[in-house]
Enzyme design. Structure first.
Site, short mmCIF file in Angstrom:
data_model
loop_
_atom_site.label_atom_id
_atom_site.label_comp_id
_atom_site.label_asym_id
_atom_site.label_seq_id
_atom_site.Cartn_x
_atom_site.Cartn_y
_atom_site.Cartn_z
N HIS A 169 -2.76 2.29 8.30
CA HIS A 169 -3.85 1.49 7.70
C HIS A 169 -4.04 0.25 8.57
CE1 HIS A 169 -6.17 -1.02 5.09
NE2 HIS A 169 -5.18 -1.83 4.80
N GLU B 187 -17.29 12.61 22.53
CA GLU B 187 -16.10 13.36 22.10
C GLU B 187 -15.68 13.09 20.66
OE1 GLU B 187 -13.17 13.47 25.22
OE2 GLU B 187 -14.69 14.20 26.62
N HIS C 237 -6.87 -3.07 9.87
CA HIS C 237 -8.06 -3.88 9.57
C HIS C 237 -8.94 -3.92 10.82
CE1 HIS C 237 -5.91 -6.18 6.06
NE2 HIS C 237 -6.00 -4.88 5.86
N GLU D 65 0.83 -1.22 0.00
CA GLU D 65 0.00 0.00 0.00
C GLU D 65 0.86 1.26 0.00
OE1 GLU D 65 -2.90 -0.54 -0.70
OE2 GLU D 65 -3.65 -2.34 0.33
N HIS E 263 -12.74 -3.67 3.95
CA HIS E 263 -11.29 -3.86 4.02
C HIS E 263 -10.67 -3.28 5.29
CE1 HIS E 263 -7.18 -3.73 1.76
NE2 HIS E 263 -7.00 -3.70 3.06
P1 13P Z 1 1.16 -5.49 3.15
O1 13P Z 1 1.56 -6.75 3.87
O2 13P Z 1 1.74 -5.43 1.75
O3 13P Z 1 1.46 -4.26 3.96
O4 13P Z 1 -0.41 -5.56 2.90
C1 13P Z 1 -1.30 -5.69 3.98
C2 13P Z 1 -2.58 -5.02 3.72
O5 13P Z 1 -3.29 -4.72 4.65
C3 13P Z 1 -2.99 -4.69 2.33
O6 13P Z 1 -4.08 -3.82 2.30
ZN ZN Z 2 -5.26 -3.86 4.18
#
Ligand code: 13P
Ligand code: ZN
Length: 272
Positions: free
Chosen positions: A140, A170, A142, A116, A211
């Site tokens: 980023h 808040e 999950h 990413e 995602h």
């Molecule tokens: P990477 O292992 O390449 O960082 O990918 C993980 C991920 O969350 C892709 O969206």
């Molecule tokens: Zn991801």
């Protein structure tokens, strides 16, 4: 003095470990990047090597020319960042044109920056310009409950912002600029980076449907805190929906009063 003794490296390791403990980073899920300050670049100079070859970023990020970033590796597990950082993360340098990067430290044994990287660098570029250089972190994750909501709520940033603001008093103070939503897209690469970038112009939080989440902030602490606040709010909303939905809530006028009391601009776009 080793690389591991430098403060931003310690902060990065602590943040990755905290994020793992939150349950946001199964297997290699998620990635984090941090733009070094000028002083930090000086501090790492003795550990880096500029001999490696450049790789195309996939987009042009002119205002990031010659900048250095600490980034997690592709396929690497966030839970392992504290075990061995140079195997699982590395420092990259952007070239003069803002079109290529090269690895100058870490990512040993043929590892590469996160898949990413294009979305990270695009978001860094926009935030660097918008905040006059103050923002240094893109994260980023999950995040389970936020992802779950993308299967149930309409994929509309206004709906997500208002619903999540209502779940904790808040929230509008922590993310007054609201949330942007990218509909499901193939991850990795320029297309999703461009869509994420467009939303980063306005928001610090962008949700990728089905995602995960992208958050931007000044420091590792503030960016982690932002991710945590949105995800906690999403957890409350999941529970409220599971209990049959809201019976009462925070009103638009309550939000206006909150904005005045906390001296934060609460956009009328999200109120009725
Ligand atoms: P990477 O292992 O390449 O960082 O990918 C993980 C991920 O969350 C892709 O969206
Ligand atoms: Zn991801």
């Amino acid at each position: 003095m080793t690389m591991e003794d430098i403060k931003f490296v310690q902060n990065f390791k602590k943040t990755t470990n905290d994020a793992w403990l939150k349950g946001w980073h199964e297997r290699n899920g998620g990635n984090i990047s941090y733009r070094l300050t000028e002083d930090e670049v000086v501090a790492v100079k003795e550990f880096i090597s500029e001999d490696s070859k450049y790789t195309p970023i996939g987009v042009t990020v002119k205002n990031l020319a010659n900048e250095y970033f600490l980034v997690t590796g592709s396929g690497k597990f966030i839970r392992n960042m504290t075990v061995c950082l140079e195997e699982n993360a590395g420092i990259i340098k952007i070239d003069e044109k803002g079109e290529n990067y090269k690895i100058v430290w870490g990512l040993i044994n043929g590892a590469k920056p996160t898949s990413e990287i294009t979305s990270h660098l695009m978001s860094h570029s926009i935030k660097k310009e918008k905040t006059k250089g103050a923002y240094r972190v893109i994260m980023h994750s999950h995040t389970t409950n936020t992802i779950a909501l993308t299967f149930v709520l309409p994929l509309d940033g206004k709906v997500f912002t208002r619903q999540l603001w209502e779940m904790a008093t808040e929230c509008p103070v922590v993310f007054p600029s609201g949330i942007g939503i990218v509909p499901w897209m193939v991850p990795g690469g320029a297309a999703i980076a461009n869509e994420t970038g467009k939303l980063m112009n306005k928001h610090d939080v962008v949700i990728w449907a089905h995602h995960g989440m992208f958050c931007a902030g000044e420091s590792l602490d503030l960016t982690f805190g932002l991710m945590d606040t949105v995800e906690k709010s999403a957890e409350i909303l999941v529970k409220v929906l599971a209990m049959g939905g809201k019976k009462q809530t925070i009103s638009s006028q309550n939000f206006r009063d909150l904005g005045k009391a906390f001296n934060v601009h609460i956009s009328e776009d999200y109120l009725d």
